[in-house]
Design a protein around this motif. Structure first.
Motif, PDB file in Angstrom:
ATOM      1  N   ARG A 106     -17.971  -1.123   5.200  1.00 13.68           N
ATOM      2  CA  ARG A 106     -18.509   0.071   5.291  1.00 13.68           C
ATOM      3  C   ARG A 106     -17.090   1.122   5.266  1.00 13.68           C
ATOM      4  N   LEU A 107     -16.213   0.570   6.066  1.00 17.52           N
ATOM      5  CA  LEU A 107     -15.050   1.594   6.419  1.00 17.52           C
ATOM      6  C   LEU A 107     -13.644   1.432   5.643  1.00 17.52           C
ATOM      7  N   LEU A 108     -13.780   0.274   4.787  1.00 21.73           N
ATOM      8  CA  LEU A 108     -12.524   0.100   4.035  1.00 21.73           C
ATOM      9  C   LEU A 108     -12.580   1.128   2.731  1.00 21.73           C
ATOM     10  N   THR A 109     -11.637   1.439   2.222  1.00 19.23           N
ATOM     11  CA  THR A 109     -11.274   2.045   0.869  1.00 19.23           C
ATOM     12  C   THR A 109     -11.556   1.260  -0.186  1.00 19.23           C
ATOM     13  N   PRO A 110     -11.942   1.503  -1.485  1.00 17.85           N
ATOM     14  CA  PRO A 110     -12.213   0.644  -2.375  1.00 17.85           C
ATOM     15  C   PRO A 110     -10.938  -0.261  -2.750  1.00 17.85           C
ATOM     16  N   GLU A 111      -9.811  -0.087  -2.266  1.00 18.77           N
ATOM     17  CA  GLU A 111      -8.754  -1.178  -2.521  1.00 18.77           C
ATOM     18  C   GLU A 111      -8.510  -1.740  -1.150  1.00 18.77           C
ATOM     19  N   GLY A 112      -8.995  -1.394  -0.034  1.00 22.87           N
ATOM     20  CA  GLY A 112      -8.530  -1.716   1.383  1.00 22.87           C
ATOM     21  C   GLY A 112      -8.544  -3.107   1.297  1.00 22.87           C
ATOM     22  N   VAL A 113      -7.695  -3.556   2.588  1.00 22.56           N
ATOM     23  CA  VAL A 113      -7.552  -5.175   2.741  1.00 22.56           C
ATOM     24  C   VAL A 113      -8.110  -5.272   3.998  1.00 22.56           C
ATOM     25  N   VAL A 114      -8.642  -6.476   4.426  1.00 24.27           N
ATOM     26  CA  VAL A 114      -9.476  -6.762   5.464  1.00 24.27           C
ATOM     27  C   VAL A 114      -8.668  -8.168   5.757  1.00 24.27           C
ATOM     28  N   GLN A 119       0.852  -1.094  -0.011  1.00 27.77           N
ATOM     29  CA  GLN A 119      -0.012   0.084  -0.041  1.00 27.77           C
ATOM     30  C   GLN A 119       0.966   1.434  -0.014  1.00 27.77           C
ATOM     31  N   ARG A 120       2.014   1.170   0.856  1.00 27.29           N
ATOM     32  CA  ARG A 120       2.879   2.451   0.922  1.00 27.29           C
ATOM     33  C   ARG A 120       3.466   2.504  -0.558  1.00 27.29           C
ATOM     34  N   ASP A 121       4.014   1.590  -1.132  1.00 25.25           N
ATOM     35  CA  ASP A 121       4.538   1.767  -2.384  1.00 25.25           C
ATOM     36  C   ASP A 121       3.672   2.085  -3.546  1.00 25.25           C
ATOM     37  N   HIS A 122       2.371   1.875  -3.414  1.00 33.15           N
ATOM     38  CA  HIS A 122       1.535   2.312  -4.422  1.00 33.15           C
ATOM     39  C   HIS A 122       0.772   3.472  -4.039  1.00 33.15           C
ATOM     40  N   GLY A 123       1.140   4.081  -3.148  1.00 31.87           N
ATOM     41  CA  GLY A 123       0.595   5.589  -2.812  1.00 31.87           C
ATOM     42  C   GLY A 123      -0.906   5.440  -2.297  1.00 31.87           C
ATOM     43  N   HIS A 124      -1.067   4.227  -1.716  1.00 25.82           N
ATOM     44  CA  HIS A 124      -2.492   3.965  -1.108  1.00 25.82           C
ATOM     45  C   HIS A 124      -2.799   4.258   0.320  1.00 25.82           C
ATOM     46  N   ALA A 125      -3.178   5.657   0.476  1.00 23.57           N
ATOM     47  CA  ALA A 125      -3.396   6.271   1.837  1.00 23.57           C
ATOM     48  C   ALA A 125      -4.781   5.683   2.271  1.00 23.57           C
ATOM     49  N   GLY A 126      -4.718   5.872   3.801  1.00 24.69           N
ATOM     50  CA  GLY A 126      -5.853   5.515   4.311  1.00 24.69           C
ATOM     51  C   GLY A 126      -5.447   5.277   6.013  1.00 24.69           C
ATOM     52  N   ALA A 175     -16.252   6.717   7.237  1.00 24.53           N
ATOM     53  CA  ALA A 175     -16.671   5.555   6.185  1.00 24.53           C
ATOM     54  C   ALA A 175     -15.500   5.747   4.986  1.00 24.53           C
ATOM     55  N   ALA A 176     -15.224   4.632   4.488  1.00 22.07           N
ATOM     56  CA  ALA A 176     -14.441   4.433   3.321  1.00 22.07           C
ATOM     57  C   ALA A 176     -13.098   5.070   3.592  1.00 22.07           C
ATOM     58  N   GLY A 177     -12.423   5.020   4.776  1.00 26.13           N
ATOM     59  CA  GLY A 177     -11.084   5.795   5.215  1.00 26.13           C
ATOM     60  C   GLY A 177     -10.177   4.883   5.555  1.00 26.13           C
ATOM     61  N   TYR A 237      -7.157 -13.197   4.399  1.00 24.38           N
ATOM     62  CA  TYR A 237      -6.867 -11.748   3.704  1.00 24.38           C
ATOM     63  C   TYR A 237      -7.863 -11.722   2.501  1.00 24.38           C
ATOM     64  N   GLY A 238      -8.514 -10.588   2.691  1.00 22.87           N
ATOM     65  CA  GLY A 238      -9.545 -10.404   1.574  1.00 22.87           C
ATOM     66  C   GLY A 238      -9.611  -8.954   0.928  1.00 22.87           C
ATOM     67  N   THR A 239     -10.394  -8.807   0.249  1.00 18.55           N
ATOM     68  CA  THR A 239     -10.840  -7.277  -0.332  1.00 18.55           C
ATOM     69  C   THR A 239     -12.174  -7.219  -0.900  1.00 18.55           C
ATOM     70  N   TRP A 240     -12.762  -6.203  -0.912  1.00 17.11           N
ATOM     71  CA  TRP A 240     -13.889  -5.774  -1.632  1.00 17.11           C
ATOM     72  C   TRP A 240     -13.745  -5.004  -2.986  1.00 17.11           C
ATOM     73  N   GLY A 241     -12.459  -4.794  -3.144  1.00 18.62           N
ATOM     74  CA  GLY A 241     -11.996  -4.186  -4.471  1.00 18.62           C
ATOM     75  C   GLY A 241     -11.344  -4.900  -5.442  1.00 18.62           C
ATOM     76  N   ASP A 242     -10.728  -4.774  -6.473  1.00 20.42           N
ATOM     77  CA  ASP A 242     -10.213  -5.479  -7.534  1.00 20.42           C
ATOM     78  C   ASP A 242      -9.186  -6.274  -7.081  1.00 20.42           C
ATOM     79  N   PRO A 243      -9.104  -7.612  -7.030  1.00 20.53           N
ATOM     80  CA  PRO A 243      -8.159  -8.261  -6.473  1.00 20.53           C
ATOM     81  C   PRO A 243      -6.753  -8.553  -7.357  1.00 20.53           C
ATOM     82  N   ALA A 244      -7.072  -8.353  -8.723  1.00 21.35           N
ATOM     83  CA  ALA A 244      -6.230  -8.694  -9.980  1.00 21.35           C
ATOM     84  C   ALA A 244      -4.726  -8.372  -9.606  1.00 21.35           C
ATOM     85  N   ARG A 245      -4.665  -7.019  -9.571  1.00 19.10           N
ATOM     86  CA  ARG A 245      -3.027  -6.610  -9.238  1.00 19.10           C
ATOM     87  C   ARG A 245      -2.521  -7.154  -7.796  1.00 19.10           C
ATOM     88  N   VAL A 246      -3.113  -6.963  -6.908  1.00 18.07           N
ATOM     89  CA  VAL A 246      -2.518  -7.209  -5.744  1.00 18.07           C
ATOM     90  C   VAL A 246      -2.263  -8.820  -5.619  1.00 18.07           C
TER      91      VAL A 246
END
Length: 319
Positions: free
Chosen positions: A161-169, A43-50, A135-137, A206-215
């Protein structure tokens, strides 16, 4: 900002500070430390803030680790009941059975041994978290709170509800025999709520509600470089799932404590009589440590826990 080697409980009793992350009581295996490091670093290397969020903290082992990845402008929130009453009879019975000596003060003492400031602490049931975090933060959410199905189901809805679109749970104990409610809730979310599992270890999903392909692709690339991790890919619920065996995993470098002290294990039963260890001799030459991790792994794998702990303490004193 300076902190003493020992803090006190509200009653004035001293709580010793841990000298190393391994001194903090809790369940956080090397393979999951490696994966936390990889996902948070990715996340740091790809500029994913949150922001960062942990639901269920016990005595702070994984929280201490996560806090090292907090960046300027981000907030880390930790939610736990600690020594507050549970919200219902089932949760109260679970707390009494597994976490009877858990106190917020012990968590704080542990955390402040490694970090200058505490995270934002929410001492309440995790059901309140959507009113305390924007929310989404959040870019990373670790869920290790109640094991009861209805509570985990609520934690999953909150994470979505709280994750960003690319967030990881990350879900702990998703397959343990003593908490089937976690498995039911997590796999139910995969089947019906759009959660995509990225990878699993022996204890965490480890999962996501975003697009998983790149990660997923980049995680596979990293795993191919690791000789201490076995991995395989299996089709699950219409998507590739990475299975990781981390029994030979070597943990990443841990956060460093400012203290040389005995571990804080709880707020009531910790041995507070022993003084903080004096500064030890200069580090031993590298050849003295050759093979030590392998010996310790064999001790942990083959001997009874009480004897294992005694031998590990002997190894630590001798190295």
């Amino acid at each position: 900002m300076q902190f003493p080697d020992r803090s006190t409980t509200p009653g004035g009793d001293e709580l010793p500070r841990p000298a190393r992350l391994d001194d903090v009581k809790g369940w956080f295996r090397p393979v999951d430390q490696l994966l936390f490091d990889w996902f948070l670093g990715h996340q740091r290397d790809h500029g994913h803030a949150g922001d960062l969020l942990e639901l269920g903290a016990y005595l702070g082992k994984s929280a201490i680790f996560m806090g090292s990845y907090l960046r300027p402008g981000e907030e880390f929130t930790v939610c736990d009941l600690w020594d507050s009453p549970a919200p219902d009879a089932s949760n109260s019975a679970e707390m009494d059975r597994s976490y009877a000596t858990l106190t917020r003060r012990a968590f704080e003492a542990n955390y402040l041994s490694f970090h200058d400031e505490l995270p934002h602490l929410v001492q309440a049931p995790t059901s309140v978290i959507t009113s305390r975090v924007r929310a989404a933060g959040c870019r990373f959410v670790h869920i290790d709170a109640s094991h009861l199905y209805e509570h985990v189901h609520g934690d999953i809805r909150a994470a979505e509800r709280l994750l960003t679109p690319e967030g990881v749970v990350v879900f702990d104990d998703f397959r343990a025999e003593h908490c089937p409610g976690v498995a039911a809730a997590v796999w139910g979310a995969v089947a019906t709520a759009g959660l995509t599992p990225l990878c699993i270890t022996g204890t965490k999903l480890y999962g996501t509600w975003g697009d998983p392909a790149r990660v997923r692709a980049e995680l596979l690339g990293w795993l191919r470089t690791r000789t201490d991790l076995w991995h395989g890919v299996e089709e699950v619920a219409g998507a590739p799932l990475i299975r990781i065996d981390g029994r030979r995993a070597e943990a990443p470098e841990h956060p460093r404590s400012r203290h040389r002290a005995e571990p804080v294990t709880d707020g009531a039963g910790a041995d507070r009589s022993a003084p903080a260890p004096a500064a030890g001799p200069a580090p031993a030459p590298p050849h003295r440590r050759t093979g030590t991790p392998r010996v310790r792994r064999l001790v942990r794998d083959l001997l009874p826990p009480l004897l294992t702990r005694a031998l590990v303490r002997t190894f630590r004193r001798s190295t």
